[in-house]
Write a protein that holds these residues in place. Structure first.
Motif, PDB file in Angstrom:
ATOM      1  N   LEU A 235       0.682  -1.124   0.040  1.00  0.00           N
ATOM      2  CA  LEU A 235       0.066   0.134   0.082  1.00  0.00           C
ATOM      3  C   LEU A 235       0.825   1.270   0.099  1.00  0.00           C
ATOM      4  O   LEU A 235       0.566   2.104  -0.543  1.00  0.00           O
ATOM      5  N   ALA A 236       1.982   1.232   0.665  1.00  0.00           N
ATOM      6  CA  ALA A 236       2.745   2.490   0.727  1.00  0.00           C
ATOM      7  C   ALA A 236       3.262   2.717  -0.631  1.00  0.00           C
ATOM      8  O   ALA A 236       3.392   3.807  -1.287  1.00  0.00           O
ATOM      9  N   SER A 237       3.682   1.494  -1.611  1.00  0.00           N
ATOM     10  CA  SER A 237       4.137   1.589  -2.688  1.00  0.00           C
ATOM     11  C   SER A 237       3.228   2.230  -3.703  1.00  0.00           C
ATOM     12  O   SER A 237       3.478   3.165  -4.551  1.00  0.00           O
ATOM     13  N   VAL A 238       1.962   1.773  -3.570  1.00  0.00           N
ATOM     14  CA  VAL A 238       1.024   2.197  -4.253  1.00  0.00           C
ATOM     15  C   VAL A 238       0.721   3.392  -4.223  1.00  0.00           C
ATOM     16  O   VAL A 238       0.508   4.233  -5.068  1.00  0.00           O
ATOM     17  N   ASN A 239       0.725   4.154  -2.709  1.00  0.00           N
ATOM     18  CA  ASN A 239       0.486   5.189  -2.482  1.00  0.00           C
ATOM     19  C   ASN A 239       1.402   6.352  -2.984  1.00  0.00           C
ATOM     20  O   ASN A 239       1.208   7.450  -3.721  1.00  0.00           O
ATOM     21  N   ALA A 240       2.455   5.947  -2.667  1.00  0.00           N
ATOM     22  CA  ALA A 240       3.867   6.899  -3.223  1.00  0.00           C
ATOM     23  C   ALA A 240       3.952   7.013  -4.715  1.00  0.00           C
ATOM     24  O   ALA A 240       3.918   7.969  -5.212  1.00  0.00           O
ATOM     25  N   ILE A 241       3.998   5.918  -5.272  1.00  0.00           N
ATOM     26  CA  ILE A 241       4.351   5.614  -6.755  1.00  0.00           C
ATOM     27  C   ILE A 241       3.137   5.962  -7.695  1.00  0.00           C
ATOM     28  O   ILE A 241       3.033   6.769  -8.604  1.00  0.00           O
ATOM     29  N   GLY A 242       1.940   5.488  -7.014  1.00  0.00           N
ATOM     30  CA  GLY A 242       0.546   5.652  -7.795  1.00  0.00           C
ATOM     31  C   GLY A 242       0.238   7.070  -7.626  1.00  0.00           C
ATOM     32  O   GLY A 242      -0.291   7.606  -8.675  1.00  0.00           O
ATOM     33  N   MET A 243       0.290   7.895  -6.677  1.00  0.00           N
ATOM     34  CA  MET A 243      -0.082   9.164  -6.569  1.00  0.00           C
ATOM     35  C   MET A 243       0.782  10.038  -7.558  1.00  0.00           C
ATOM     36  O   MET A 243       0.484  11.077  -7.995  1.00  0.00           O
ATOM     37  N   LEU A 244       1.909   9.760  -7.425  1.00  0.00           N
ATOM     38  CA  LEU A 244       2.916  10.526  -8.320  1.00  0.00           C
ATOM     39  C   LEU A 244       2.548  10.296  -9.832  1.00  0.00           C
ATOM     40  O   LEU A 244       2.575  11.323 -10.525  1.00  0.00           O
TER      41      LEU A 244
END
Length: 126
Positions: A99-108
């Protein structure tokens, strides 16, 4: 910068921050997930508006003062890199690495795509 423009920009920043609070709160009450969907929605929509307004101003369709008021003021108060970063760190601390990866990379990726979408939309309008 004139005092009137400074005041308008400041007020727009306050309105943006208040909108962020209302929208994030509304999303949190409706969407039950560990992923901070409210912040994602806020940052992506703010990037879309910023791309749109900036392109209109660069094309001479929108006055530069409006770009400052809407882009710097409203969108600056509305979007939030610091909250997105904090929420990503919180997910890492909770060992929710995916979820942290999705949040960081996905949001960018989504925010950059939305900014580009705003530019393209402004070119269609202008």
């Amino acid at each position: 910068m004139t005092p009137v423009l400074f005041l308008a920009l400041s007020l727009a920043g306050g309105v943006g921050a208040a909108l962020r609070l209302v929208i994030d709160g509304s999303v949190k009450t409706r969407v039950k997930t560990a992923l901070p969907v409210g912040t994602l929605l806020i940052n992506v929509s703010g990037s879309l508006v910023l791309g749109f307004v900036t392109e209109l101003a660069l094309g001479g369709i929108l006055d530069e003062s409006w770009r400052l008021i809407i882009g710097t003021g409203l969108c600056g108060g509305f979007t939030t890199f610091s909250t997105a970063s904090f929420e990503t760190v919180r997910l890492v601390q909770e060992r929710r690495y995916a979820l942290a990866s999705v949040n960081a990379i996905g949001m960018l990726v989504a925010a950059v795509a939305a900014g580009l979408g705003g530019i393209l939309l402004a070119r269609l309008v202008g």
